[in-house]
Scaffold this motif. Sequence first.
Motif, short mmCIF file in Angstrom:
data_model
loop_
_atom_site.label_atom_id
_atom_site.label_comp_id
_atom_site.label_asym_id
_atom_site.label_seq_id
_atom_site.Cartn_x
_atom_site.Cartn_y
_atom_site.Cartn_z
N MET A 22 -2.55 5.60 30.51
CA MET A 22 -1.70 6.64 31.08
C MET A 22 -2.32 7.19 32.37
O MET A 22 -1.61 7.42 33.35
CB MET A 22 -1.48 7.79 30.09
N ARG A 23 -3.61 7.36 32.34
CA ARG A 23 -4.33 7.84 33.53
C ARG A 23 -4.13 6.86 34.69
O ARG A 23 -3.81 7.25 35.81
CB ARG A 23 -5.82 7.97 33.18
N ARG A 24 -4.30 5.57 34.41
CA ARG A 24 -4.10 4.54 35.44
C ARG A 24 -2.64 4.48 35.88
O ARG A 24 -2.34 4.26 37.05
CB ARG A 24 -4.57 3.18 34.93
N GLN A 59 5.29 3.29 22.06
CA GLN A 59 4.66 2.97 23.34
C GLN A 59 5.66 3.12 24.48
O GLN A 59 5.37 3.74 25.51
CB GLN A 59 4.08 1.56 23.31
N ALA A 60 6.86 2.58 24.32
CA ALA A 60 7.89 2.70 25.36
C ALA A 60 8.28 4.17 25.54
O ALA A 60 8.48 4.63 26.67
CB ALA A 60 9.11 1.87 24.98
N TYR A 61 8.37 4.90 24.44
CA TYR A 61 8.72 6.32 24.50
C TYR A 61 7.64 7.10 25.27
O TYR A 61 7.96 7.97 26.08
CB TYR A 61 8.87 6.87 23.08
N LEU A 62 6.37 6.76 25.04
CA LEU A 62 5.26 7.40 25.73
C LEU A 62 5.35 7.16 27.24
O LEU A 62 5.20 8.09 28.03
CB LEU A 62 3.93 6.87 25.19
N TYR A 63 5.64 5.93 27.64
CA TYR A 63 5.77 5.64 29.06
C TYR A 63 6.99 6.34 29.67
O TYR A 63 6.95 6.77 30.82
CB TYR A 63 5.83 4.12 29.31
#
Length: 175
Positions: A22-24, A59-63
Amino acid sequence: MKDAISDLSPLAAVYLERREDMRRFFLARLNGRGDVEDLVQELYLKVQAVTEEPIENPQAYLYRLASNLMLDRLRQARRAGARDTEWRRTNHATVGVLDVADTPDAESAVIARQRLEKLSKALEALSPLTQRVFRLHKFEGLTHAETAERLGISRSAVEKHVSLALSHLVTRVGR
């Protein structure tokens, strides 16, 4: 650590596993601008606030959350920039290329006006060419070369006229 992750929601667990990603993600999209760490922390708060369970693809929801958060920040920055620009446009003045930031108090304004009148009167004692050179260079912010080109004289002539005007003004008006 494994037990702590198993106590979390699936989305929070994915966040902890993907925190560096997420940082990247933020770094790559913001080209080094913005406060990436603040975005990563704010993303965690958003993850904790999600009550929709179960999420089909955490994972998709997080992005998607990260993208929306970043876009919100960019919109907020754009609105703040527009607001600041409008404020500056209505509350600032420019003299030549200089931005005059604040309105002076009444006493300072009167003193400055009187000083400007003395300066203008002192300039009138100079030749019209010297006055024109001085005004272009000092008031309109043109360089010596630009002033020379505009008036069709040499750069050294501009320098001499500016020097003559400055020494005359220091003598007549003071510093």
